[in-house]
Design a protein around this motif. Structure first.
Motif, short mmCIF file in Angstrom:
data_model
loop_
_atom_site.label_atom_id
_atom_site.label_comp_id
_atom_site.label_asym_id
_atom_site.label_seq_id
_atom_site.Cartn_x
_atom_site.Cartn_y
_atom_site.Cartn_z
N LYS A 1 106.53 56.00 -21.10
CA LYS A 1 105.34 56.25 -20.62
C LYS A 1 104.28 56.56 -21.69
CE LYS A 1 106.76 58.04 -16.24
NZ LYS A 1 107.53 59.15 -15.50
N THR A 2 103.15 56.37 -21.36
CA THR A 2 102.01 56.50 -22.31
C THR A 2 100.87 57.33 -21.91
OG1 THR A 2 102.32 54.31 -23.48
CG2 THR A 2 100.33 55.21 -24.19
N GLN B 1 96.97 61.37 -27.14
CA GLN B 1 97.82 60.27 -26.37
C GLN B 1 99.02 59.65 -27.13
OE1 GLN B 1 96.21 57.18 -23.56
NE2 GLN B 1 94.53 57.17 -25.01
N PHE B 2 100.19 59.78 -26.64
CA PHE B 2 101.59 59.52 -27.18
C PHE B 2 102.35 58.84 -26.04
CE2 PHE B 2 100.13 63.50 -28.91
CZ PHE B 2 100.00 63.15 -30.34
N LYS B 3 103.61 58.23 -26.59
CA LYS B 3 104.35 57.38 -25.72
C LYS B 3 105.93 58.41 -25.76
CE LYS B 3 104.34 53.44 -28.02
NZ LYS B 3 104.31 52.14 -28.39
N ALA B 4 106.32 58.16 -24.71
CA ALA B 4 107.68 58.79 -24.70
C ALA B 4 108.29 58.33 -23.22
CB ALA B 4 107.67 60.41 -24.61
N GLY B 5 109.71 58.23 -23.42
CA GLY B 5 110.41 57.81 -21.94
C GLY B 5 109.50 56.60 -21.35
N TYR C 1 98.44 61.10 -22.26
CA TYR C 1 98.06 62.54 -22.76
C TYR C 1 99.46 63.42 -22.38
CZ TYR C 1 93.59 60.78 -23.67
OH TYR C 1 92.55 60.13 -24.11
N LEU C 2 100.43 63.20 -22.83
CA LEU C 2 101.87 63.87 -22.53
C LEU C 2 101.83 65.50 -22.64
CD1 LEU C 2 104.28 61.43 -24.38
CD2 LEU C 2 103.10 61.44 -22.08
N PHE C 3 100.80 66.10 -23.47
CA PHE C 3 100.94 67.29 -23.78
C PHE C 3 99.88 68.02 -22.69
CE2 PHE C 3 102.86 65.88 -27.39
CZ PHE C 3 104.23 66.60 -27.24
N THR D 1 98.57 58.48 -35.81
CA THR D 1 97.58 57.98 -34.43
C THR D 1 97.71 59.32 -33.57
OG1 THR D 1 97.81 55.83 -35.01
CG2 THR D 1 96.97 56.38 -33.03
N ILE D 2 96.46 59.77 -33.08
CA ILE D 2 96.44 60.62 -32.19
C ILE D 2 95.68 60.28 -30.92
CG2 ILE D 2 95.51 63.16 -31.68
CD1 ILE D 2 97.79 63.09 -33.71
#
Lengths: 298, 333
Positions: free
Chosen positions: B247-248, B241-245, B250-252, B222-223
């Motif tokens: 947070k959700t 859109q992704f999830k890390a730490g 557009y991380l890049f 899923t992008i």
């Protein structure tokens, strides 16, 4: 011919004490022939790790390991470019991870690291004429392709990225800083909180990538587990193990047993699976598939 | 080193018709590639046969424009001939320059076609005086297309330290990763810019309509996800859109494109020789419109006109998608 083990450079921002302890144990216990030291990902981390390297190198060499100085994959600031130059002038073997280092090495021997774009035999031969003695091609190249390049370069060692999260991309932007709402120049080194990188999941909770400052890696862990005969058929002379917080001495022992023929690939896979790894095991790139495909070549 | 000279406007063409449109709209140079995996826009139905290339060069030369041929992927191990042949064909067609990234292609050009201008592709990601010096000395490269990760200040410093022309992207798609050193696409799909001349390829894309959202996937990953009524974008991996730490988002990078139109004067002062518009995959109408606007903007900049006026000329291009000046304004620092 025998196949050697290399411990690649540590991609993550480990505090000096952790780095020192890690390499001392490698020096004393890990069955690897060659160990890379040096910061590859971010020049801002160098002031922290630089003081550690002389004692680490001394200890590794006392332990009978060949030491390689790895250089930055994306040098930009004049301080970073100077550091690359200084490493290249050193008597040790160096790993070149950016074309920036080529003029400074001036024909002296070097390892062409996975961040250099060696995709074919013509490029490999060009670099060999300039001093490349070991080539670890980009991680996305299939094993058979590396074999084809190696066949055209019989006097050069070819190395495969065999264990660890795959280095997939580099950026001018720091993703740890961006995530924490900070600027790169005042990043507060938040990447230090994630000693194996920070997992990036898709919106439906699938582990996908891992961020490590300006670097993006796979969330999954590459595990190239072929029999020594299969590796020999592709003229592979070295396997590279990439440092993580899991028991790297155990990882090296598993690969050593695999290369000695004491452990079948399927057994090696089970043993690796027992360790505290940061992700599931993949090897799709080795067969020309998506790199995220689970280990299947058994 | 070339400040003071009139800047060159380098424009994309994926078809002969687009090449003619770009020339008519005022392109100083058009860049294009052959219909195979020797170029980094290897899409079905796009690019040039050798005969079309020869005709395109003739048309461009008749109208005072140049043609730069992109042979900017990495030659296949054990099968490097198509790349050498593409270079030979480009020279035979009368190309004004060949744009290459692979040492194998650069070396072939330097050895066999020393009279043809060689430009270093952005895919080579050369960003330091030492790297650029290496390519200049080893292959007599005449121009370097700069990675889209440098600020204007960094470009100015770089230009003071090198003795070769530089070209900078001003409009279109934006790579946030170092070009030519990104394997994100092949990790998900098995195909990548360096191996195949494609990123996040169309055949790997799928959309799933759900009750509350449309999900865009790339080979099952899923992008992005779009609420009802929102236009579904193309799932380019680094702009998802992704999830890390915890947070959700557009991380890049946000799903934005580059528009450095307001930076034209600053780029000229930083010593840039040529301005490049991305988009060989774009249609004739789009290319015409963008080239025409940039032609006027560059001319205005060259005449020393007011930056606000230049901004006004390019305002029409900012409708629709969101835009950024990328790394040029130093915000990435």
């Amino acid at each position: 011919m025998s196949i050697a083990l290399t411990l690649g450079p540590t991609f993550f921002h480990w505090p000096p004490d952790r780095l020192r302890d890690f390499y001392y144990r490698i020096a004393d216990e890990a069955p690897v022939e060659r160990v890379h030291v040096g910061e590859v990902v971010c020049g801002k981390r160098m002031p922290f790790s630089d003081p550690v390297w002389p004692e680490v190198i001394e200890r590794l060499e006392r332990g009978g390991k060949e030491v390689v100085l790895s250089t930055l994959a994306m040098p930009a600031l004049s301080r970073e470019r100077r550091a690359v130059e200084e490493f290249c002038a050193d008597g040790h073997l160096v790993e070149i991870n950016d074309v920036t280092a080529l003029p400074a090495r001036a024909g002296g021997p070097f390892v062409a690291g996975p961040f250099l774009n060696v995709y074919n035999e013509a490029t490999a031969q060009f670099l060999i004429r300039r001093g490349a003695s070991t080539i670890c091609p980009p991680v996305e190249l299939p094993l058979a392709t590396i074999g084809a390049i190696a066949a055209a370069c019989p006097d050069t060692e070819f190395e495969v990225f065999a264990f660890g999260r795959l280095p997939l991309a580099l950026s001018g932007r720091c993703y740890h800083a961006r995530l924490h709402g900070l600027h790169k120049d005042s990043c507060q080194f938040t990447c230090e909180q994630d000693p194996d990188g920070l997992v990036v999941e898709t919106l439906n909770d699938q582990a996908f990538l891992a961020m490590n400052g300006v670097q993006t890696l796979s969330a999954q862990v590459q595990a190239v587990l072929f029999s020594p005969a299969d590796l020999d058929a592709q003229r592979i002379r070295r396997l590279r193990l990439s440092p993580h917080t899991c028991d790297m001495v155990a990882v090296a022992r598993i690969y050593r047993a695999l290369l000695a023929g004491d452990l079948a690939p399927v057994e090696a896979l089970a043993r690796l699976g027992d360790l505290d790894l940061p992700g599931t095991l993949v090897d799709g790139y080795t067969r020309g598939a998506a790199g995220s495909q689970p280990v299947a070549c058994l | 080193m070339t400040a003071g000279r009139r800047m060159e406007l380098v424009c994309p063409a994926g078809t002969p018709a687009t090449l003619r449109a770009a020339v008519a709209a005022g392109a100083d140079a058009v860049y294009c590639g052959f219909s195979d995996d020797t170029n980094a826009r290897n899409f079905p139905g796009l690019n040039f046969s050798p005969q079309e290339m020869a005709e395109g060069v003739r048309f461009a030369h008749d109208h005072g424009s140049k043609v730069l041929v992109a042979i900017n992927t990495f030659a296949r191990a054990g099968d490097t001939d198509p790349w050498r042949k593409a270079a030979d064909t480009a020279v035979a067609c009368g190309a004004d320059a060949v744009i290459a990234a692979d040492i194998a292609v650069l070396d072939h050009m330097a050895q066999n076609h020393p009279k043809t201008r060689l430009h270093l592709s952005v895919q080579a990601a050369a960003a330091t005086p030492e790297a650029i010096g290496f390519y200049t000395e080893a292959f007599a490269v005449r121009r370097v297309v700069l990675p889209r990760v440098l600020s204007v200040q960094e470009i100015a410093a770089l230009n003071r330290a090198i003795a070769v022309e530089t070209e900078a992207f001003v409009f279109g798609g934006l790579c946030v990763m170092m070009e030519g050193r990104c394997h994100l696409s092949s990790y998900a799909t098995g195909r990548s810019p360096n191996l195949n001349g494609v990123c996040s390829p169309p055949e790997a894309v799928s959309y799933e309509e759900g009750g509350d959202a449309t999900t865009a996937r790339l080979s099952g990953f899923t992008i992005d996800r779009y609420e009802p009524g929102m236009p579904a974008g193309y799932p380019t991996l680094c702009k998802g859109q992704f999830k890390a730490g915890g947070k959700t988002g557009y991380l890049f990078e946000d799903p934005v494109s580059l528009n450095a139109g307001t930076m034209i004067v600053a780029l000229k002062e930083a010593g840039i020789t040529a301005l490049k518009i991305e988009g060989r995959q774009r249609g004739k109408g789009y290319v015409s419109e963008v080239v025409r606007a940039f032609r006027r903007a560059v001319d205005a900049a060259e005449q020393g006109r007011d930056p606000v006026e230049i901004e006004g000329i390019l305002a029409s291009l900012s409708e629709g998608g969101r835009q950024t000046t990328g790394a040029y304004r130093k915000t990435w620092r």
